[in-house]
Design a protein around this motif. Structure first.
Motif, PDB file in Angstrom:
ATOM      1  N   VAL A   1       0.844  -1.198   0.000  1.00  0.00           N
ATOM      2  CA  VAL A   1       0.000   0.000   0.000  1.00  0.00           C
ATOM      3  C   VAL A   1       0.877   1.244   0.000  1.00  0.00           C
ATOM      4  CG1 VAL A   1      -1.654   1.352   1.358  1.00  0.00           C
ATOM      5  CG2 VAL A   1      -1.965  -1.105   1.105  1.00  0.00           C
ATOM      6  N   ILE A   2       1.899   1.240   0.843  1.00  0.00           N
ATOM      7  CA  ILE A   2       2.806   2.390   0.920  1.00  0.00           C
ATOM      8  C   ILE A   2       3.491   2.623  -0.417  1.00  0.00           C
ATOM      9  CG2 ILE A   2       4.859   3.339   2.045  1.00  0.00           C
ATOM     10  CD1 ILE A   2       4.185   1.492   4.437  1.00  0.00           C
ATOM     11  N   LEU A   3       3.987   1.541  -1.014  1.00  0.00           N
ATOM     12  CA  LEU A   3       4.736   1.661  -2.256  1.00  0.00           C
ATOM     13  C   LEU A   3       3.870   2.174  -3.395  1.00  0.00           C
ATOM     14  CD1 LEU A   3       7.559   1.196  -3.406  1.00  0.00           C
ATOM     15  CD2 LEU A   3       6.879  -1.132  -3.976  1.00  0.00           C
ATOM     16  N   SER A   4       2.605   1.713  -3.451  1.00  0.00           N
ATOM     17  CA  SER A   4       1.731   2.110  -4.545  1.00  0.00           C
ATOM     18  C   SER A   4       1.125   3.489  -4.341  1.00  0.00           C
ATOM     19  CB  SER A   4       0.610   1.073  -4.731  1.00  0.00           C
ATOM     20  OG  SER A   4      -0.166   0.961  -3.566  1.00  0.00           O
ATOM     21  N   GLU A   5       0.903   3.890  -3.070  1.00  0.00           N
ATOM     22  CA  GLU A   5       0.251   5.170  -2.800  1.00  0.00           C
ATOM     23  C   GLU A   5       1.225   6.271  -2.396  1.00  0.00           C
ATOM     24  OE1 GLU A   5      -3.118   5.011  -0.217  1.00  0.00           O
ATOM     25  OE2 GLU A   5      -3.865   3.139  -1.072  1.00  0.00           O
ATOM     26  N   GLY A   6       2.282   5.892  -1.688  1.00  0.00           N
ATOM     27  CA  GLY A   6       3.191   6.906  -1.176  1.00  0.00           C
ATOM     28  C   GLY A   6       4.489   7.037  -1.925  1.00  0.00           C
ATOM     29  N   GLY A   7       4.852   5.981  -2.671  1.00  0.00           N
ATOM     30  CA  GLY A   7       6.083   6.028  -3.439  1.00  0.00           C
ATOM     31  C   GLY A   7       7.265   5.457  -2.674  1.00  0.00           C
TER      32      GLY A   7
ATOM     33  N   LEU B   1       2.546  -1.149 -11.454  1.00  0.00           N
ATOM     34  CA  LEU B   1       3.392  -1.941 -12.350  1.00  0.00           C
ATOM     35  C   LEU B   1       3.572  -1.244 -13.691  1.00  0.00           C
ATOM     36  CD1 LEU B   1       2.020  -5.539 -11.671  1.00  0.00           C
ATOM     37  CD2 LEU B   1       4.102  -4.510 -10.768  1.00  0.00           C
ATOM     38  N   ALA B   2       2.486  -0.669 -14.203  1.00  0.00           N
ATOM     39  CA  ALA B   2       2.568   0.032 -15.479  1.00  0.00           C
ATOM     40  C   ALA B   2       3.470   1.257 -15.378  1.00  0.00           C
ATOM     41  CB  ALA B   2       1.169   0.442 -15.938  1.00  0.00           C
ATOM     42  N   ASP B   3       3.373   1.989 -14.263  1.00  0.00           N
ATOM     43  CA  ASP B   3       4.221   3.165 -14.073  1.00  0.00           C
ATOM     44  C   ASP B   3       5.696   2.773 -13.968  1.00  0.00           C
ATOM     45  OD1 ASP B   3       2.045   4.808 -14.123  1.00  0.00           O
ATOM     46  OD2 ASP B   3       1.888   5.023 -11.940  1.00  0.00           O
ATOM     47  N   ILE B   4       5.963   1.663 -13.281  1.00  0.00           N
ATOM     48  CA  ILE B   4       7.332   1.173 -13.175  1.00  0.00           C
ATOM     49  C   ILE B   4       7.851   0.792 -14.550  1.00  0.00           C
ATOM     50  CG2 ILE B   4       8.778  -0.713 -12.307  1.00  0.00           C
ATOM     51  CD1 ILE B   4       6.980  -0.761  -9.822  1.00  0.00           C
ATOM     52  N   ASP B   5       7.013   0.078 -15.316  1.00  0.00           N
ATOM     53  CA  ASP B   5       7.411  -0.365 -16.644  1.00  0.00           C
ATOM     54  C   ASP B   5       7.676   0.823 -17.563  1.00  0.00           C
ATOM     55  OD1 ASP B   5       7.952  -2.316 -18.558  1.00  0.00           O
ATOM     56  OD2 ASP B   5       5.906  -2.258 -19.333  1.00  0.00           O
ATOM     57  N   LYS B   6       6.829   1.843 -17.440  1.00  0.00           N
ATOM     58  CA  LYS B   6       7.021   3.049 -18.257  1.00  0.00           C
ATOM     59  C   LYS B   6       8.354   3.703 -17.944  1.00  0.00           C
ATOM     60  CE  LYS B   6       4.757   7.418 -19.464  1.00  0.00           C
ATOM     61  NZ  LYS B   6       3.593   8.305 -19.191  1.00  0.00           N
ATOM     62  N   GLY B   7       8.710   3.709 -16.650  1.00  0.00           N
ATOM     63  CA  GLY B   7       9.984   4.291 -16.248  1.00  0.00           C
ATOM     64  C   GLY B   7      11.179   3.491 -16.696  1.00  0.00           C
ATOM     65  N   ASN B   8      10.955   2.207 -17.036  1.00  0.00           N
ATOM     66  CA  ASN B   8      12.051   1.338 -17.471  1.00  0.00           C
ATOM     67  C   ASN B   8      12.384   1.490 -18.954  1.00  0.00           C
ATOM     68  OD1 ASN B   8      12.451   0.181 -15.009  1.00  0.00           O
ATOM     69  ND2 ASN B   8      11.253  -1.662 -15.425  1.00  0.00           N
TER      70      ASN B   8
ATOM     71  N   THR C   1      -5.680  -8.556 -10.634  1.00  0.00           N
ATOM     72  CA  THR C   1      -4.811  -7.630  -9.929  1.00  0.00           C
ATOM     73  C   THR C   1      -5.539  -6.314  -9.740  1.00  0.00           C
ATOM     74  OG1 THR C   1      -2.907  -8.646 -10.998  1.00  0.00           O
ATOM     75  CG2 THR C   1      -2.554  -6.510  -9.968  1.00  0.00           C
ATOM     76  N   ASP C   2      -5.557  -5.786  -8.518  1.00  0.00           N
ATOM     77  CA  ASP C   2      -6.289  -4.551  -8.266  1.00  0.00           C
ATOM     78  C   ASP C   2      -5.690  -3.398  -9.066  1.00  0.00           C
ATOM     79  OD1 ASP C   2      -4.424  -2.864  -6.422  1.00  0.00           O
ATOM     80  OD2 ASP C   2      -4.359  -4.883  -5.596  1.00  0.00           O
ATOM     81  N   TYR C   3      -6.517  -2.400  -9.329  1.00  0.00           N
ATOM     82  CA  TYR C   3      -6.135  -1.342 -10.256  1.00  0.00           C
ATOM     83  C   TYR C   3      -4.927  -0.538  -9.781  1.00  0.00           C
ATOM     84  CZ  TYR C   3     -10.517  -2.273 -12.701  1.00  0.00           C
ATOM     85  OH  TYR C   3     -11.525  -2.876 -13.390  1.00  0.00           O
ATOM     86  N   LYS C   4      -4.837  -0.293  -8.475  1.00  0.00           N
ATOM     87  CA  LYS C   4      -3.691   0.483  -7.980  1.00  0.00           C
ATOM     88  C   LYS C   4      -2.392  -0.274  -8.198  1.00  0.00           C
ATOM     89  CE  LYS C   4      -6.088   3.280  -4.528  1.00  0.00           C
ATOM     90  NZ  LYS C   4      -6.244   3.600  -3.088  1.00  0.00           N
ATOM     91  N   LYS C   5      -2.418  -1.591  -7.932  1.00  0.00           N
ATOM     92  CA  LYS C   5      -1.210  -2.391  -8.132  1.00  0.00           C
ATOM     93  C   LYS C   5      -0.863  -2.464  -9.608  1.00  0.00           C
ATOM     94  CE  LYS C   5      -0.691  -5.820  -5.421  1.00  0.00           C
ATOM     95  NZ  LYS C   5      -0.867  -7.124  -4.750  1.00  0.00           N
TER      96      LYS C   5
ATOM     97  N   MET D   1      11.234  -1.815 -26.575  1.00  0.00           N
ATOM     98  CA  MET D   1       9.911  -2.053 -26.022  1.00  0.00           C
ATOM     99  C   MET D   1       9.981  -2.111 -24.499  1.00  0.00           C
ATOM    100  SD  MET D   1       8.140  -4.972 -28.425  1.00  0.00           S
ATOM    101  CE  MET D   1       9.470  -6.144 -28.179  1.00  0.00           C
ATOM    102  N   SER D   2       8.874  -1.753 -23.856  1.00  0.00           N
ATOM    103  CA  SER D   2       8.779  -1.958 -22.424  1.00  0.00           C
ATOM    104  C   SER D   2       8.689  -3.459 -22.148  1.00  0.00           C
ATOM    105  CB  SER D   2       7.543  -1.248 -21.863  1.00  0.00           C
ATOM    106  OG  SER D   2       6.368  -1.920 -22.268  1.00  0.00           O
ATOM    107  N   VAL D   3       8.870  -3.839 -20.897  1.00  0.00           N
ATOM    108  CA  VAL D   3       8.793  -5.256 -20.523  1.00  0.00           C
ATOM    109  C   VAL D   3       7.416  -5.814 -20.855  1.00  0.00           C
ATOM    110  CG1 VAL D   3       8.846  -6.871 -18.583  1.00  0.00           C
ATOM    111  CG2 VAL D   3      10.542  -5.042 -18.721  1.00  0.00           C
ATOM    112  N   ILE D   4       6.363  -5.077 -20.485  1.00  0.00           N
ATOM    113  CA  ILE D   4       5.011  -5.559 -20.731  1.00  0.00           C
ATOM    114  C   ILE D   4       4.733  -5.658 -22.239  1.00  0.00           C
ATOM    115  CG2 ILE D   4       2.562  -4.990 -20.464  1.00  0.00           C
ATOM    116  CD1 ILE D   4       3.245  -3.847 -17.705  1.00  0.00           C
ATOM    117  N   GLU D   5       5.219  -4.704 -23.013  1.00  0.00           N
ATOM    118  CA  GLU D   5       5.063  -4.772 -24.470  1.00  0.00           C
ATOM    119  C   GLU D   5       5.787  -5.986 -25.047  1.00  0.00           C
ATOM    120  OE1 GLU D   5       4.639  -0.032 -25.685  1.00  0.00           O
ATOM    121  OE2 GLU D   5       6.627  -0.960 -25.518  1.00  0.00           O
ATOM    122  N   GLU D   6       6.965  -6.280 -24.507  1.00  0.00           N
ATOM    123  CA  GLU D   6       7.735  -7.429 -24.984  1.00  0.00           C
ATOM    124  C   GLU D   6       7.006  -8.736 -24.694  1.00  0.00           C
ATOM    125  OE1 GLU D   6      12.135  -9.521 -24.334  1.00  0.00           O
ATOM    126  OE2 GLU D   6      11.741  -7.498 -23.561  1.00  0.00           O
ATOM    127  N   ILE D   7       6.421  -8.844 -23.505  1.00  0.00           N
ATOM    128  CA  ILE D   7       5.667 -10.051 -23.146  1.00  0.00           C
ATOM    129  C   ILE D   7       4.458 -10.204 -24.054  1.00  0.00           C
ATOM    130  CG2 ILE D   7       4.305 -11.167 -21.341  1.00  0.00           C
ATOM    131  CD1 ILE D   7       6.118  -9.692 -19.306  1.00  0.00           C
TER     132      ILE D   7
END
Length: 397
Positions: A177-183, A334-341, A326-330, A347-353
């Motif tokens: 919760v902290i990681l997804s909401e607070g950073g 994950l999408a925000d992390i992937d975008k930062g990668n 998977t809940d929307y916040k999680k 391609m992003s990791v998710i795009e590659e998969i």
């Protein structure tokens, strides 16, 4: 088989005592208790959501709790451990936390966590009131700080040589919760230095004879390890690959039971049902040494499908249970992390998969939150969340 004796489908049921007392179907996992005892006193296990984690730790609580010794024969009748009990059966006072209940967001975070822990520790001292003197009992109930309650219990338990067992379900939910909401920065402040969450694990390290922590993410494991450095991570241990989840043999036996009980259509084809479920619910593997062995099914998904077949005589129109998504916040995290990668011309990791159907991972057993954006760490995170599984090995890591 008489209708009154037909076992219920335990969809959404997470308590072992409820399953056993109310005649729900139970897939026996008690044979893993001796293996856990012989592995280490302090254990970490990571598995995806809805994989039977809560049911398993609830079973552990019933087995090890000294206050429930008189219920052992009833609760474990017909199960493997009934005929093979260990020396530690009903030998502990058990403190059980489910950290998914410890707060619902960033607002008043420390207060809600402390409030939850206080309530559970009050229940503990009431449960074991006969083991403690009146002074200790009263002090624990009067104390408003959960860490102080733990220290009071610890002091008296040590003096009287009581064995204490700590079981924590969803140990990482609070920090997810902290990681997804607070950073990452807020997360680091709470799990490093004098962060209140990390301080609890310092107490746990000195207080308990045995500890079992189970959750989804390897992030918290790493960030707390310097404050809690006596763990043994069994997440990729092959002897525990089948400890959670259902094997194909488990699923086949369960469906045959309901067919013989007259709950499935007389012409129901169990093998066809298994084939239908496999692309959706099967193919999990949690140990490299088991990749050529039978794959695992997600428990929730199997029970969801079975419930439809029993009640309606057909599979669900939506094969994925909405409760397991998977809940929307999680997912956003994950999408925000992937975008930062993303790198230039890559391609992003998710795009590659999505494009190739697979991806190469050097699977990490744990990593700090500040490095979650590193490629292998992020890919590993997708695996631990149950969004990827092992396919084959490309050589020694």
């Amino acid at each position: 088989m008489e209708k009154a004796t037909i076992k219920g489908i335990p969809y959404g049921v997470a308590r072992f005592d409820e399953v056993r007392n109310e005649n729900f179907y139970y897939v026996d996992k008690t044979m893993y208790l001796p293996l856990l005892e012989n592995t280490s006193k302090y254990l970490f296990l990571i598995r995806p959501r809805r994989f039977g984690k809560s049911m398993f730790v609830s079973m552990m609580q019933e087995y090890y709790d000294i206050a429930k010794a008189d219920r052992f024969d009833t609760l474990f009748d017909g199960l493997w451990i009934k005929e093979h009990p260990t020396a530690l059966k009903n030998a502990f006072q058990v403190i059980y936390f489910d950290f998914s209940l410890a707060g619902a967001g960033m607002e008043r975070l420390e207060y809600t966590f402390n409030d939850y822990c206080c309530a559970e520790l009050d229940s503990f001292i009431k449960q074991y009131k006969d083991f403690y003197d009146e002074t200790t009992f009263s002090k624990v109930l009067a104390e408003k700080d959960a860490a102080s309650k733990l220290r009071l219990i610890n002091a008296e338990a040590r003096r009287k040589k009581y064995l204490l067992y700590l079981i924590i379900d969803e140990y990482d939910n609070f920090t997810n919760v902290i990681l997804s909401e607070g950073g990452k920065e807020v997360f680091r402040n709470l799990t490093h230095a004098s962060g209140f969450y990390r301080e609890y694990f310092k107490i746990f390290k000195a207080m308990f004879s045995r500890v079992f922590l189970i959750g989804v993410s390897p992030v918290t494991l790493d960030d707390l390890s310097s404050g809690y450095n006596i763990d043994w991570n069994i997440s990729q241990d092959p002897q525990f690959n089948y400890m959670l989840g259902f094997s194909e043999s488990d699923v086949r036996e369960m469906f045959l039971y309901y067919k013989s009980a007259g709950k499935l259509r007389p012409d129901a084809d169990i093998e066809a049902m298994l084939a239908e479920m496999k692309p959706w619910y099967n193919n999990y593997c949690f140990a490299e040494e088991c990749m050529d062995d039978e794959r695992l099914y997600n428990c929730d998904m199997v029970l969801y499908y079975l419930r439809y077949q029993v009640s309606r005589g057909c599979p669900p129109k939506e094969m994925v249970d909405k409760n397991i998504r998977t809940d929307y916040k999680k997912l956003k995290m994950l999408a925000d992390i992937d975008k930062g990668n993303q790198r230039e011309n890559r391609m992003s990791v998710i795009e590659e998969i999505a494009a190739t159907g697979s991806i190469v991972i050097n699977l990490k057993t744990s990593f700090p939150a500040e490095y979650v954006t590193d490629d292998n760490n992020f890919r590993s995170l997708l695996y631990y969340y149950g969004l990827l599984t092992m396919k084959r090995s490309l050589g020694r890591r």
